[in-house]
Scaffold this motif. Structure first.
Motif, short mmCIF file in Angstrom:
data_model
loop_
_atom_site.label_atom_id
_atom_site.label_comp_id
_atom_site.label_asym_id
_atom_site.label_seq_id
_atom_site.Cartn_x
_atom_site.Cartn_y
_atom_site.Cartn_z
N LEU A 1 0.79 -1.23 0.00
CA LEU A 1 0.00 0.00 0.00
C LEU A 1 0.82 1.29 0.00
O LEU A 1 0.46 2.25 -0.70
CB LEU A 1 -0.98 0.00 1.18
CG LEU A 1 -2.22 -0.87 1.03
CD1 LEU A 1 -3.12 -0.72 2.24
CD2 LEU A 1 -2.97 -0.54 -0.25
N PRO A 2 1.93 1.40 0.75
CA PRO A 2 2.67 2.66 0.72
C PRO A 2 3.14 3.06 -0.67
O PRO A 2 3.32 4.26 -0.95
CB PRO A 2 3.88 2.37 1.64
CG PRO A 2 3.39 1.34 2.57
CD PRO A 2 2.48 0.47 1.75
N GLN A 3 3.33 2.09 -1.55
CA GLN A 3 3.81 2.42 -2.89
C GLN A 3 2.77 3.18 -3.72
O GLN A 3 3.11 3.81 -4.72
CB GLN A 3 4.23 1.15 -3.62
CG GLN A 3 5.50 0.54 -3.03
CD GLN A 3 5.98 -0.66 -3.82
OE1 GLN A 3 5.28 -1.67 -3.91
NE2 GLN A 3 7.17 -0.59 -4.37
N PHE A 4 1.50 3.13 -3.30
CA PHE A 4 0.49 3.89 -4.01
C PHE A 4 0.66 5.39 -3.81
O PHE A 4 0.01 6.19 -4.48
CB PHE A 4 -0.91 3.43 -3.60
CG PHE A 4 -1.38 2.20 -4.31
CD1 PHE A 4 -2.01 2.30 -5.54
CD2 PHE A 4 -1.16 0.94 -3.79
CE1 PHE A 4 -2.44 1.17 -6.22
CE2 PHE A 4 -1.57 -0.19 -4.45
CZ PHE A 4 -2.21 -0.08 -5.68
N PHE A 5 1.51 5.80 -2.85
CA PHE A 5 1.84 7.22 -2.71
C PHE A 5 2.73 7.69 -3.85
O PHE A 5 2.89 8.90 -4.04
CB PHE A 5 2.53 7.48 -1.37
CG PHE A 5 1.61 7.47 -0.19
CD1 PHE A 5 0.94 8.63 0.19
CD2 PHE A 5 1.39 6.31 0.53
CE1 PHE A 5 0.08 8.62 1.28
CE2 PHE A 5 0.54 6.30 1.62
CZ PHE A 5 -0.13 7.46 1.99
#
Length: 297
Positions: free
Chosen positions: A191-195
């Motif tokens: 999920l953090p990579q969606f930033f």
């Protein structure tokens, strides 16, 4: 089931050994997210790093982040639960290659073909093989495949996801439930990579819809890889090859199909979601777990 021989008394007394799955996922998320944070949180993934940073360095950092997450977490918790013997058993799965030639065809041929078929069904057009150089593309595909395996994540991810987590989840719940739970936790780890807008775009799009589509994609992958893993006596090597095939073929789809098709998550969901549903139905949710030996379960 895990035997006492697999869990020495001294190892079982620790917190990590009492809660192995929880400890593994907490460590995997924490270690990876700490390394990802400098370039994930910021403009187009640049984060706190200089905007002129070499893309190759970012690739190495990404590999290091994955190594520091699922791999280190798996080794640390396995050592706490089962000692050195358990670590050796885990690593032995990474080089378990005697699984039958059919499974190599599944990993290296059937998986990419399935992804292409998903795009064909979605777009109604045949792939333009000439756009990727025709048959000669294999000369560049093989080194690219190996690079994806290491820097893209499959090698170090699968030591944790399938090597450590899946067997333990399958001891606690039905194989189908284990595959889906692992798929959700695998998605959450990303999920953090969606930033990073560039990563989100390459992964089917950002925002709630993009994340929902990505979740369906990963759930489908998780069911398919779990079935293959169980049928190959818990071979992490084959899981790595399947994961690499999925990642590698995704770079070939955009030039072979009309704009928006190869980069969309929908064709992938059609292909692998359909395959996952068939496998769940045919195996009645057991996903080949009966093929595992007691020492591999």
């Amino acid at each position: 089931m895990t035997t006492a021989a697999h869990q020495p008394a001294r190892a079982r007394s620790g917190v990590l050994a009492r809660y192995p799955l929880t400890s593994f996922f907490v460590l995997a998320y924490l270690l990876t997210w700490l390394v990802w944070s400098p370039w994930v949180f910021g403009r187009d993934g640049a984060g706190w790093l200089p905007t002129s940073i070499d893309p190759a360095l970012v690739g190495y950092l990404n590999a290091f982040a994955i190594l520091m997450g699922p791999t280190v977490a798996a080794l640390v918790v396995t050592a706490a639960c089962e000692g050195g013997a358990g670590v050796r058993r885990l690593l032995a799965r990474v080089v378990r290659w005697r699984v039958g030639w059919m499974w190599y065809l599944v990993a290296l041929v059937a998986v990419p073909v399935l992804a292409v078929l998903g795009c064909v069904v979605y777009s109604g057009t045949l792939p333009d093989v000439a756009a990727i150089g025709g048959p000669a593309f294999l000369l560049s595909y093989v080194p690219s495949f190996l690079l994806v395996a290491v820097l893209g994540g499959p090698l170090f991810e699968e030591i944790g996801w399938r090597g450590f987590a899946l067997p333990r989840l399958q001891r606690r719940m039905a194989p189908a439930a284990a595959a889906l739970v692992l798929g959700l936790l695998w998605t959450f780890w990303h999920l953090p990579q969606f930033f990073s807008p560039s990563w989100a775009e390459a992964s089917g799009g950002g925002g709630p819809i993009g994340i929902a589509l990505y979740t369906l994609t990963v759930l489908s992958f998780s069911v398919v890889i779990s079935w293959i893993f169980n049928n190959t006596r818990a071979s992490v090597l084959i899981a790595i090859l399947v994961h690499t095939s999925i990642d590698a073929v995704s770079t070939l789809l955009p030039p072979m199909f009309p704009p928006g098709v190869g980069s969309s998550a929908v064709p992938v969901i059609i292909a692998f979601g359909g395959a996952a549903l068939v496998l769940l139905a045919v195996t009645r949710g057991r996903l080949g777990i009966g093929r595992l030996r007691a020492e591999d379960a």
